[in-house]
Scaffold this motif. Structure first.
Motif, mmCIF file in Angstrom:
data_model
loop_
_atom_site.group_PDB
_atom_site.id
_atom_site.type_symbol
_atom_site.label_atom_id
_atom_site.label_comp_id
_atom_site.label_asym_id
_atom_site.label_seq_id
_atom_site.Cartn_x
_atom_site.Cartn_y
_atom_site.Cartn_z
ATOM 1 N N ASP A 11 0.811 -1.101 0.059
ATOM 2 C CA ASP A 11 -0.138 0.142 -0.108
ATOM 3 C C ASP A 11 0.867 1.111 0.087
ATOM 4 N N VAL A 12 0.143 2.417 0.130
ATOM 5 C CA VAL A 12 0.823 3.581 -0.029
ATOM 6 C C VAL A 12 1.843 3.655 1.021
ATOM 7 N N GLN A 13 1.600 3.133 2.320
ATOM 8 C CA GLN A 13 2.462 3.254 3.318
ATOM 9 C C GLN A 13 3.543 2.206 3.287
ATOM 10 N N GLN A 24 6.852 3.419 -3.785
ATOM 11 C CA GLN A 24 8.424 3.841 -4.198
ATOM 12 C C GLN A 24 8.251 4.988 -5.047
ATOM 13 N N ALA A 25 7.052 5.109 -5.581
ATOM 14 C CA ALA A 25 7.265 6.291 -6.782
ATOM 15 C C ALA A 25 6.620 7.472 -6.162
ATOM 16 N N LYS A 26 5.841 7.606 -5.186
ATOM 17 C CA LYS A 26 5.151 9.014 -4.890
ATOM 18 C C LYS A 26 6.010 9.926 -4.745
ATOM 19 N N GLY A 27 7.169 9.779 -4.091
ATOM 20 C CA GLY A 27 8.365 10.962 -3.838
ATOM 21 C C GLY A 27 8.634 11.197 -5.402
ATOM 22 N N HIS A 54 12.490 1.981 -12.484
ATOM 23 C CA HIS A 54 13.112 2.357 -10.986
ATOM 24 C C HIS A 54 14.685 2.063 -11.005
ATOM 25 N N ALA A 55 14.932 0.710 -11.461
ATOM 26 C CA ALA A 55 16.538 0.373 -11.254
ATOM 27 C C ALA A 55 17.041 1.118 -12.096
ATOM 28 N N ALA A 56 16.455 1.969 -13.109
ATOM 29 C CA ALA A 56 17.198 2.822 -14.184
ATOM 30 C C ALA A 56 17.105 4.174 -13.582
ATOM 31 N N GLY A 57 16.765 4.440 -12.573
ATOM 32 C CA GLY A 57 16.441 5.743 -11.867
ATOM 33 C C GLY A 57 15.384 6.365 -12.337
ATOM 34 N N ILE A 58 14.422 5.954 -12.924
ATOM 35 C CA ILE A 58 13.277 6.618 -13.255
ATOM 36 C C ILE A 58 12.247 6.203 -12.481
ATOM 37 N N ASN A 59 12.063 7.136 -11.341
ATOM 38 C CA ASN A 59 11.413 6.363 -9.961
ATOM 39 C C ASN A 59 10.039 7.145 -9.827
ATOM 40 N N ASN A 60 9.337 7.564 -10.964
ATOM 41 C CA ASN A 60 8.169 8.095 -10.924
ATOM 42 C C ASN A 60 7.067 7.143 -11.772
#
Length: 666
Positions: A216-218, A271-274, A295-301
């Motif tokens: 979940d979001v938390q 993981q992506a909300k930030g 995310h592994a490639a640094g695209i964290n959105n």
């Protein structure tokens, strides 16, 4: 569940421990401004932040809709939940002991509360079990798949808690029940085991699968996704190997539980909300490993849907974290991915048409998904594609004309009908006019002489009553004279009066309360030869000019002493006029917020007033053009056409500026 009355000490302790910034940040992107925080109000639609959160006061307030309260009320209003339910939820989150006014009911309450906690606990324990199994000999195949096929590094495997479900029918069941002593009913409610249809006992839902925790979001594990590691795995009916009925699906999700609903959950959002908040953009992909690879490639959105069509609830969940509501759908470019994108657009089209979401569609080259693409190209390459992704309307138009031969009558008719259906839904006149012209160019097949005719045909089908044509001259006759009977919409924006009044009022309020801006405002009005369009605003401006004249300081605007007081004295003689403008002499919190952004206020107001004058000139030349015979007076006809068309272009440019600025100020 039935919740008994809570003890006041519990309520007070929750109020003390629940930090309002922490609570609100889960639902609203907050940015520090001075000693407070600001963001877009979750209780009403707005494009410019008017929602403030005070950490010192532990209160929130919206200057737009006047919503306000503490952390408890915020969660109550946003989720439409009861007071007791919210207090209990916050008590669990901030580890506040729960007391009730009826001690005899406390045991039952704790039992009900403990169910969700037990579900969280057993799912977390299962995730640890799967992660441990991945490192054992039986999990080597799964680990090799992650490292070789998916090319994931150890830190990414750990970051997402990836694991392995052993092949045995009761491996997890035995571990949780026999070793950890969890009740069987809890495992079943968590979606980890199922009862056998034949005979007693249970069997594991996930067997011989690569395991992906869904959080979940938390960040709490609420479910799992499992990927099969073989291509010929069979599914056994009721947990009996003798009842093989079909191949297992490649991906298997946990069933719906009290904690998990596929249509309300997005993989990797925790993981992506930030990243979404920081980049002010969210990327939605189809698969777990697409999101993990990004995310592994640094695209964290990036987040992923869970094998279902993207729902409206999922979209609203994402949009909490992006201030400008930017959403990019990166679904596979194959037929299934295109269908998924079209289904997703169908769910959120209404939001997109209203401008509540800035929607783009990204199809990667050669039909690849994000994971495959990043195996061959760099994150920078993906970022460039993301930057240049087409708006959803452009993408849909391309889908309509794809593989169609517009030289064939049947294809041309079908494409036109689909385009008209699409354009009818566009509410904003500027956007609709742009796409009418764009589609007319496509339908003209490179013959620029046909564009005006295609425009006319599209407008006629979109809104016949709203289209204004040239005076009754046949198309053939007009073309024969070499003139283009360009259709122009004669409808003005329905909110023109209200927007103009708001803009003029803002400009006058800045003038009255910001002496340092007076000279600039006067210069702008004089340079553009603008006047206040509304009579009560013209009246106020005239009184200001008379005061200037009487002081003999017509050029020294900033030095006007006691301007507001002197105006109020003058208005004692004009009871009827004072009622329409008296509010401009006062500044409340909302007004103060508006006039603090003086350049935006002045730009918005000047643009709106300029718009009115441009529109008057445009209509004047349009009327003259419509009244001129192109054969009798071809030069005059051409002159009026060029004149009104030039005003039309200016009108569209200034209108876009005006709409953006005024929206930002509200």
């Amino acid at each position: 569940m039935q919740i008994p009355r809570l003890h006041p000490d519990t309520i007070e302790e929750v109020k003390l421990r629940a930090d309002i910034v922490d609570v609100v940040s889960e639902y609203v992107v907050l940015r520090k401004r001075g000693k407070d925080f600001v963001g877009l109000c979750p209780f009403h639609d707005e494009k410019s932040p008017s929602f403030t959160v005070s950490q010192t006061k532990q209160m929130y307030y919206c200057f737009g809709c006047q919503a306000g309260g503490n952390a408890i009320k915020f969660v109550m209003e946003l989720g439409k939940r009861s007071f007791a339910d919210v207090v209990l939820d916050l008590a669990r989150r901030y580890q506040v002991p729960v007391q009730t006014l009826e001690p005899e009911q406390r045991q039952e309450l704790q039992r009900q509360l403990s169910l969700r906690e037990q579900l969280y606990e057993v799912l977390a324990t299962s995730a640890q079990f799967y992660q441990h199994a991945l490192r054992q000999s039986q999990g080597q195949k799964a680990l090799q798949y992650l490292q070789s096929n998916r090319q994931l590094k150890e830190e990414t495997i750990q970051q997402f808690g990836l694991g392995y479900a052993p092949a045995g029918w009761e491996t997890l069941y035995r571990y949780l029940v026999d070793d950890k002593h969890y009740p069987v009913q809890i495992l079943e409610k968590a979606g980890l085991i199922k009862p056998r249809r034949e005979g007693a006992g249970y069997y594991d839902v996930f067997r011989d699968r690569l395991m992906i925790p869904i959080r979940d979001v938390q960040g709490r594990v609420i479910a799992f996704g499992g990927r099969t590691l073989t291509d010929d795995d069979t599914c056994f009916n009721g947990g009996n190997p003798r009842n093989a009925v079909s191949q297992q699906p490649k991906y298997l999700n946990s069933p719906e539980t009290e904690l998990f609903s596929k249509g309300k959950t997005l993989f990797a959002l925790d993981q992506a909300k930030g990243g979404i908040s920081q980049l002010d953009q969210a990327v939605v992909v189809e698969g777990y490993f697409d999101a993990i690879a990004l995310h592994a490639a640094g695209i964290n959105n990036a987040v992923a849907s869970l094998g279902t069509a993207l729902s409206l609830e999922q979209v609203r969940l994402i949009l909490r974290y992006t201030e400008s509501k930017q959403l990019v759908l990166n679904f596979d470019a194959d037929k299934a991915g295109t269908n998924a994108a079209e289904r997703a657009i169908g769910e959120i089209a209404e939001l997109a048409y209203k401008g509540e979401v800035q929607l783009k569609i990204l199809n990667l080259p050669d039909g690849k998904d994000a994971d495959e693409y990043l195996h061959q190209r760099t994150p920078e390459d993906y970022g460039e594609l993301l930057k240049n992704a087409p708006l959803w309307l452009d993408w849909q138009i391309q889908q309509i004309i794809q593989d169609r031969d517009l030289k064939q009558a049947t294809d041309f008719q079908q494409v036109t009908q689909q385009i008209v259906k699409l354009l009818k839904n566009i509410a904003n006149s500027d956007t609709r006019n742009y796409y009418v012209s764009y589609c007319a160019e496509i339908l003209s097949l490179g013959d620029t002489r046909l564009i005006p005719l295609r425009v006319e045909n599209l407008l006629t089908q979109i809104a016949p009553a709203a289209a204004t044509y040239s005076k009754p001259v046949s198309v053939k006759k007009a073309w024969g004279s070499g003139k283009s009977p360009l259709p122009i919409s004669n409808s003005s924006l329905p909110t023109e009066r209200s927007l103009l009044e708001h803009a003029e009022a803002l400009l006058l309020r800045v003038y009255l309360h910001c002496p340092e801006q007076r000279q600039m405002i006067a210069d702008e009005l004089e340079e553009r030869d603008l006047q206040f369009s509304l009579s009560h605003h013209r009246f106020l401006w005239q009184q200001i000019l008379e005061i200037l004249s009487s002081d003999g300081e017509t050029k020294n605007f900033a030095s006007l002493p006691n301007l507001i007081s002197r105006l109020q004295d003058r208005f004692l003689e004009f009871d009827s006029e004072i009622g329409l403008i008296s509010h401009l002499f006062h500044v409340d919190e909302k007004n103060q917020k508006e006039i603090l952004r003086t350049p935006q206020v002045v730009q918005a107001a000047i643009a709106c007033m300029d718009l009115v004058m441009l529109e008057k000139r445009y209509r004047h030349f349009l009327e003259l053009w419509q009244q001129t015979d192109p054969e009798a007076e071809p030069e005059r006809y051409q002159y009026y056409y060029q004149a009104f068309y030039a005003e039309k272009i200016k009108l569209q440019q200034i209108d876009r500026q005006r709409l953006f600025s005024i929206t930002e100020l509200n």
